[in-house]
Design a protein around this motif. Structure first.
Motif, PDB file in Angstrom:
ATOM      1  N   LEU A   1       0.741  -1.178  -0.197  1.00 28.68           N
ATOM      2  CA  LEU A   1       0.028   0.056  -0.153  1.00 28.68           C
ATOM      3  C   LEU A   1       0.862   1.250   0.133  1.00 28.68           C
ATOM      4  O   LEU A   1       0.342   2.538  -0.367  1.00 28.68           O
ATOM      5  N   GLY A   2       2.125   1.091   0.149  1.00 32.69           N
ATOM      6  CA  GLY A   2       2.896   2.496   0.609  1.00 32.69           C
ATOM      7  C   GLY A   2       2.518   3.143   2.051  1.00 32.69           C
ATOM      8  O   GLY A   2       1.908   2.665   2.888  1.00 32.69           O
ATOM      9  N   ASP A   3       2.996   4.606   1.905  1.00 31.89           N
ATOM     10  CA  ASP A   3       2.678   5.150   3.178  1.00 31.89           C
ATOM     11  C   ASP A   3       1.217   5.328   3.384  1.00 31.89           C
ATOM     12  O   ASP A   3       0.681   5.590   2.350  1.00 31.89           O
ATOM     13  N   ARG A   4       0.852   5.201   4.449  1.00 26.99           N
ATOM     14  CA  ARG A   4      -0.757   5.551   4.783  1.00 26.99           C
ATOM     15  C   ARG A   4      -0.791   6.302   5.956  1.00 26.99           C
ATOM     16  O   ARG A   4      -0.061   6.277   7.012  1.00 26.99           O
ATOM     17  N   ARG A   5      -1.958   7.137   6.068  1.00 26.73           N
ATOM     18  CA  ARG A   5      -2.456   8.047   7.194  1.00 26.73           C
ATOM     19  C   ARG A   5      -3.774   7.320   7.673  1.00 26.73           C
ATOM     20  O   ARG A   5      -4.050   8.018   8.619  1.00 26.73           O
ATOM     21  N   ASP A   6      -4.085   6.339   7.388  1.00 33.05           N
ATOM     22  CA  ASP A   6      -5.633   5.814   7.816  1.00 33.05           C
ATOM     23  C   ASP A   6      -5.178   4.352   8.527  1.00 33.05           C
ATOM     24  O   ASP A   6      -5.837   3.364   8.293  1.00 33.05           O
ATOM     25  N   VAL A   7      -4.324   4.608   9.620  1.00 31.02           N
ATOM     26  CA  VAL A   7      -4.027   3.483  10.379  1.00 31.02           C
ATOM     27  C   VAL A   7      -5.173   2.934  11.161  1.00 31.02           C
ATOM     28  O   VAL A   7      -5.412   1.496  11.163  1.00 31.02           O
ATOM     29  N   ALA A   8      -6.011   3.881  11.569  1.00 28.70           N
ATOM     30  CA  ALA A   8      -7.041   3.302  12.321  1.00 28.70           C
ATOM     31  C   ALA A   8      -8.037   2.537  11.392  1.00 28.70           C
ATOM     32  O   ALA A   8      -8.708   1.269  11.901  1.00 28.70           O
TER      33      ALA A   8
END
Length: 221
Positions: A97-104
């Motif tokens: 997925l690459g870098d993500r900001r939706d960890v939750a």
């Protein structure tokens, strides 16, 4: 630090406290991510760089039929990981997925978090998964060794077979996975809370400036 020569009497350890991911609905999270609402999903949440060894997770998942793996992170090993996915013909089961900001959202969708590092301190990603109630399989290294074995399943590092077996066991035994997740949440509340971290830092500061500790109900230095 002690092994490097610092006297043990001068070392103080204050454990990190993870953010508590927002409680998201599993089905909604999976729909948002384009995943089936059924079927096991494993999440590897890590930098794609040494010493994280994402290749071990990919090879372990290849041993567990029917499992979907999401690899969230980026780094110098990304091309190698993507090449390994093609080599093992896992394109339909593994997504980088690459870098993500939706960890939750990723944690809400996952049945299991796997971290296969060669070395670690105490990874925030593991604490975040524990706080979210997602069972964890990780390498027996660094600060992970000191965690309650009922809260995190640890396997020897650089052992694909052991990693695959642990993943398979937890995915096939929902009661065992739930018990581990419950204990993990208890451990986070007891040892890795923001209040515990706050108390630890305040104690260090007071020690450094030579001031006595305030009463237990005091809220400031």
């Amino acid at each position: 630090m002690v092994a490097g020569g610092l006297p043990a009497a001068r070392v103080r350890v204050v454990d990190n406290a993870p953010d508590h991911p927002a409680e998201l609905d599993r089905d909604t999270a999976r729909t948002d991510l384009g995943l089936s609402r059924t079927g096991p999903v494993v999440l590897c949440l890590a930098r794609l760089a040494p010493p994280k060894r994402p290749d071990l997770v990919v090879r372990a998942i290849a041993q567990v039929p029917g499992v979907r793996l999401l690899v969230a992170g980026d780094g110098v090993l990304r091309a190698e990981v993507e090449g390994l996915v093609r080599e093992l013909d896992l394109g339909g089961r593994v997504e980088v997925l690459g870098d993500r900001r939706d960890v939750a959202r990723l944690l809400a969708a996952a049945d299991l978090v796997v971290l296969s590092s060669d070395s670690e301190g105490l990874p925030i990603t593991v604490l975040e998964a524990m706080a979210a109630g997602v069972p964890v399989v990780a390498s027996r290294v660094g600060g992970l060794i000191d965690l309650d074995p009922d809260a995190v399943r640890l396997v020897e590092p650089d052992d694909v077979d052991a990693l695959g077996a642990a993943v398979s066991e937890l995915l096939s035994d929902p009661a065992l996975a739930l018990a581990q997740a419950v204990r993990a949440r208890e451990l986070v509340a007891q040892r890795f809370s923001t209040s515990a971290m706050d108390r630890g830092y305040r104690a260090v500061v007071r020690e450094l400036v030579g001031r006595p500790a305030p009463p237990a109900d005091a809220s400031s230095i």
